[in-house]
Design a protein around this motif. Structure first.
Motif, PDB file in Angstrom:
ATOM      1  N   LEU A 149       4.217  -5.714  11.539  1.00  0.00           N
ATOM      2  CA  LEU A 149       3.429  -4.605  10.965  1.00  0.00           C
ATOM      3  C   LEU A 149       1.947  -4.973  10.951  1.00  0.00           C
ATOM      4  O   LEU A 149       1.345  -5.199   9.899  1.00  0.00           O
ATOM      5  CB  LEU A 149       3.912  -4.301   9.551  1.00  0.00           C
ATOM      6  N   LYS A 186       8.397  -4.265   3.890  1.00  0.00           N
ATOM      7  CA  LYS A 186       8.302  -2.835   3.559  1.00  0.00           C
ATOM      8  C   LYS A 186       8.704  -2.593   2.106  1.00  0.00           C
ATOM      9  O   LYS A 186       8.131  -1.726   1.435  1.00  0.00           O
ATOM     10  CB  LYS A 186       9.199  -2.009   4.487  1.00  0.00           C
ATOM     11  N   HIS A 210       1.597  -0.999   6.128  1.00  0.00           N
ATOM     12  CA  HIS A 210       2.660  -0.006   5.912  1.00  0.00           C
ATOM     13  C   HIS A 210       2.463   0.583   4.521  1.00  0.00           C
ATOM     14  O   HIS A 210       1.935  -0.067   3.632  1.00  0.00           O
ATOM     15  CB  HIS A 210       4.025  -0.716   6.008  1.00  0.00           C
ATOM     16  N   ARG A 231      -1.592   1.586   4.282  1.00  0.00           N
ATOM     17  CA  ARG A 231      -1.563   1.399   5.742  1.00  0.00           C
ATOM     18  C   ARG A 231      -2.945   1.683   6.336  1.00  0.00           C
ATOM     19  O   ARG A 231      -3.668   2.567   5.870  1.00  0.00           O
ATOM     20  CB  ARG A 231      -0.551   2.381   6.329  1.00  0.00           C
TER      21      ARG A 231
END
Ligand code: HEM
Length: 328
Positions: free
Chosen positions: A272, A51, A276, A280
């Protein structure tokens, strides 16, 4: 890094097509968020680092100074590539992304499910070879239908999309790249005929929806087939990693990353599967609806197939390649 265990993948790229990489990703996630991999000659982000990189405004989707891969520069494929939200950052990304998000958010998912299930019932896989073909084609037919294309146009659109996607890797040979140029022009003409008012940038991003659907949705569908048959109990994740490039010298998690350096972002280590941040996936609900509809239509046919499988060679997508094998 941990001592090498022969049952684990030898590096993060090998993990994508390894039979059971989950423990490996978990160990990476427990380690440093960002580390330099001398073997791959790039940074690797895992766990919390994923992230951090995807949220960083100076970690861009394309290598510094190279918006289009050199082997596609000045070609019809390159012209489409240059417009794609997936391949741009900043204002050039944000405005078209908004349009695509609105378009995708307006899709009637219940209707998409019913129409896709009908399509899937019309195209039941009767062999491993048919499954290999249909796991790509039926999702592409479903998205082509969603975008307004008639049944007669969909097989050609699916072929063109697959030809276009095949030319994306820099290693693509000349024949593959030549086929992709014909496909790019065919897709542009067909989209322009259906949506004559659409500006070229929007038209190319609608083509981009098919491009994004192609391998990722086949991967999700293929892995769900394995899960349904209890052939693989690993978490179902179709896209294991993505890449970012430092747009300037920057510091992340105490590490100095130089302009131009690549960061391999291990989405799978952070769970994920649809990405993200700014890039995304806006197609998650569409993809999951399509896959659920196809699986429900195919479950009987799949149960009757005798299948063997391994993963196709790929640096980021986990897509099974089926062969005739032992009965389920
Ligand atoms: C199971 C199927 C799918 C998976 C696993 C998947 C996964 C992803 C991921 C991980 C990204 C982010 C890439 C990055 O940050 O570098 C992405 C982007 C994208 N996906 Fe999907 N995707 C799937 C299906 C679809 C479908 C069906 C559509 C459209 C109909 C779609 C449209 C897009 C678009 C337009 C982007 C680019 C977004 C941006 O850069 O802002 N995807 N997808």
């Amino acid at each position: 890094m941990f001592a090498h265990d022969p049952h684990l993948p030898h590096d993060p790229l090998a993990a994508v097509t390894h039979a059971a990489p989950h423990d490996y990703y978990r160990r990476l996630a427990d380690g440093p968020p960002l580390r330099f991999d001398a073997g791959l000659d790039c940074w690797v982000a895992a766990g919390a680092g994923v992230k951090a990189v995807l949220d960083h405004p100076d970690c861009h989707v394309r290598p510094f100074g190279q918006p289009v891969p050199l082997h596609l520069l000045g070609t019809p494929c390159g012209a489409i590539f240059a417009e794609l939200v997936r391949m741009n950052d900043g204002a050039r990304h944000a405005a078209p992304k908004q349009v695509l998000m609105q378009l995708l958010a307006g899709i009637d998912l219940a209707r998409l499910h019913d129409e896709t299930a009908r399509l899937a019932r019309d195209h039941l896989p009767g062999s491993a070879a048919e499954l290999n073909q249909l796991m790509f084609d039926v999702p592409l037919y479903a998205v082509a239908q969603m975008l307004g294309f008639a049944a007669a146009d969909r097989p050609q659109i699916a072929r063109w999309t697959r030809d276009f996607v095949a030319a994306m890797p820099v290693q693509a040979d000349q024949a593959v790249v030549a086929r992709a140029q014909a496909a790019a022009m065919g897709l542009q003409d067909t989209f322009s005929a259906l949506h004559p008012g659409a500006r070229p940038a929007l038209r190319d991003n609608l083509i981009g929806l098919l491009v994004q659907t192609c391998e990722a949705t086949a991967g999700l569908l293929g892995n769900e087939v394995l899960a349904l048959r209890k052939d693989n109990s690993e978490p179902v994740l179709a896209i294991h990693n993505t890449r970012r490039y430092a747009a300037c010298d920057l510091e992340l998690d105490g590490m100095a990353i130089r302009q131009g350096q690549m960061i391999l972002v291990l989405l799978a280590s952070a769970g994920l599967g649809f990405g993200h941040g700014a890039h995304r996936c806006p197609g998650q609900a569409v993809a999951q609806t399509i896959v659920a509809a196809i699986l429900s239509a195919w479950s009987g046919a799949i149960g009757r197939l005798a299948l063997d499988w391994h993963y196709r060679l790929s640096p980021n997508a986990r897509i099974p390649l089926f062969a005739e094998g032992a009965a389920a």
